[in-house]
Design a protein around this motif. Structure first.
Motif, PDB file in Angstrom:
ATOM      1  N   GLY A  54     -82.123 -13.142 -14.374  1.00  0.00           N
ATOM      2  CA  GLY A  54     -82.560 -12.686 -15.685  1.00  0.00           C
ATOM      3  C   GLY A  54     -82.753 -13.757 -16.720  1.00  0.00           C
ATOM      4  N   PHE A 142     -88.089  -9.926 -19.405  1.00  0.00           N
ATOM      5  CA  PHE A 142     -87.446  -9.811 -18.103  1.00  0.00           C
ATOM      6  C   PHE A 142     -88.387  -9.105 -17.137  1.00  0.00           C
ATOM      7  CE2 PHE A 142     -84.010  -9.641 -21.252  1.00  0.00           C
ATOM      8  CZ  PHE A 142     -83.128 -10.609 -20.769  1.00  0.00           C
ATOM      9  N   THR A 154     -84.603 -10.585 -10.868  1.00  0.00           N
ATOM     10  CA  THR A 154     -84.913 -10.433 -12.280  1.00  0.00           C
ATOM     11  C   THR A 154     -85.086 -11.824 -12.850  1.00  0.00           C
ATOM     12  OG1 THR A 154     -83.626  -8.393 -12.475  1.00  0.00           O
ATOM     13  CG2 THR A 154     -84.171  -9.541 -14.499  1.00  0.00           C
ATOM     14  N   VAL A 223     -80.472  -0.202 -19.205  1.00  0.00           N
ATOM     15  CA  VAL A 223     -80.513  -1.653 -19.287  1.00  0.00           C
ATOM     16  C   VAL A 223     -79.336  -2.081 -20.153  1.00  0.00           C
ATOM     17  CG1 VAL A 223     -81.773  -3.660 -20.161  1.00  0.00           C
ATOM     18  CG2 VAL A 223     -83.011  -1.827 -18.998  1.00  0.00           C
ATOM     19  N   LEU A 225     -77.326  -5.591 -21.860  1.00  0.00           N
ATOM     20  CA  LEU A 225     -77.419  -7.021 -22.165  1.00  0.00           C
ATOM     21  C   LEU A 225     -76.131  -7.476 -22.831  1.00  0.00           C
ATOM     22  CD1 LEU A 225     -80.989  -7.060 -23.752  1.00  0.00           C
ATOM     23  CD2 LEU A 225     -80.391  -7.758 -21.425  1.00  0.00           C
ATOM     24  N   TYR A 232     -78.195 -10.016 -18.315  1.00  0.00           N
ATOM     25  CA  TYR A 232     -79.012  -8.825 -18.049  1.00  0.00           C
ATOM     26  C   TYR A 232     -78.478  -7.980 -16.901  1.00  0.00           C
ATOM     27  CZ  TYR A 232     -83.203  -6.216 -16.609  1.00  0.00           C
ATOM     28  OH  TYR A 232     -84.095  -5.241 -16.242  1.00  0.00           O
ATOM     29  N   HIS A 234     -79.744  -4.407 -15.063  1.00  0.00           N
ATOM     30  CA  HIS A 234     -80.722  -3.318 -14.976  1.00  0.00           C
ATOM     31  C   HIS A 234     -80.282  -2.404 -13.850  1.00  0.00           C
ATOM     32  CE1 HIS A 234     -85.295  -2.233 -15.067  1.00  0.00           C
ATOM     33  NE2 HIS A 234     -84.512  -1.241 -15.456  1.00  0.00           N
TER      34      HIS A 234
END
Length: 312
Positions: A54, A142, A154, A223, A225, A232, A234
């Motif tokens: 990411g 991303f 990612t 998602v 963060l 990141y 996901h």
């Protein structure tokens, strides 16, 4: 995305009334370097076993190359990019996961302007999509995908939007997020390094929502963060809408494994009556021996996703 793809660190499990159990995801690490531009890529490298995906523009021989890493403000800004392989050739074949070949997540570095869109791929290997970049600032892009014959990745690159940057403070943790007529409540305590259960509930004008609709093949999409470095994660839910087992709301149980103390920002997409809405939360994860550590789960930060650039 491939729920069994390469992830490290932060794992979320989603189960119960959405019928969604989140599979393992990937956190990303260090502060990024200069974004990759047109034609730029690094040579093949060994998989980053100790670094999650990411925040790396290149990983496992694949590179995210933005055609134009610098742009100006506009409500509908065309953005194009390619995924390059180790030889520098554009990748043109991808595995379909959760109804899409590639998921693009865009957020400004202060966590404002979140967008989840699905670009279109041309035969030459260039992805393109319009983004809502009406607010200036540094954005992180991303790309979450699985190349045919490869593993889930990612990759991340910076997209700089010129103009006066109105930096926003991270919203404080709170128990609910309001999205129009909808209230999303998240209760529980998250402890770093341990499986922690929190419960999410969706209601509309005070009434529980029990008829959520599938979005990307499931009842929810998340998602996450890490605020300090845009690490990141996901993730997608388990369970299949219409399978006779997976309920369509209103409550969801999360099992959260946070790798460290700190603030995390969560973006939960859910669909109801044909409209996808996004609830935004701040989760503060504190050490269990910290004085007064209660780790309130989410913060309310309504997201207006009727604006251009939020694609589904």
């Amino acid at each position: 995305m491939n729920a069994t793809g390469k992830f490290a660190g932060f794992t979320l499990g989603l189960a119960a009334v959405f019928g969604i159990a989140l599979a393992a995801g990937a956190l990303v690490g260090p502060e990024p370097t200069e974004p990759a531009g047109h034609g730029e890529h690094e040579t093949a490298a060994a998989p980053s076993a100790d670094l999650p995906g990411g925040l790396l523009v290149t990983d496992q021989g694949y590179t995210l190359a933005l055609d134009k890493p610098n742009t100006t403000t506009a409500a509908q800004t065309p953005v194009a990019f390619r995924i390059l392989d180790a030889t520098g050739a554009p990748v043109t074949k991808y595995e379909t996961s959760h109804d899409k070949d590639l998921h693009l997540i865009v957020v400004r570095r202060d966590m404002a302007g979140f967008q989840h869109v699905h670009p279109v791929l041309d035969p030459a290997g260039t992805w393109s999509v319009p983004l809502n970049l009406s607010r200036a600032g540094d954005y992180r892009v991303f790309a979450d995908f699985t190349p045919v014959g490869g593993s889930n990745l990612t990759l991340g690159a910076d997209l700089r939007v010129a103009g006066n940057y109105d930096v926003q403070a991270l919203p404080a943790p709170a128990a609910t997020a309001q999205v129009g007529e909808y209230t999303v409540a998240l209760n529980g305590t998250v402890t770093p390094g341990a499986a922690s259960k929190v419960t999410l509930s969706v209601s509309r004008n005070g009434a529980p929502v029990t008829d959520l609709q599938p979005y990307l093949g499931a009842y929810g999409h998340l998602v996450a963060l890490r605020a300090a470095d845009l690490a990141y994660l996901h993730v997608h839910p388990e369970g299949t809408p219409g399978d006779g087992v997976t309920p369509a709301g209103p409550g969801v149980d999360f099992v959260v494994n946070a790798p460290s103390a700190g603030d995390y920002r969560l973006f939960l997409d859910f669909q109801h009556q044909g409209v996808v809405r996004t609830a935004e939360f701040t989760v503060r994860v504190a050490q269990p021996d910290a004085v007064g550590a209660s780790n309130p789960a989410p913060t309310s930060a309504p997201a207006d996703h009727g604006t251009p650039g939020h694609g589904h």
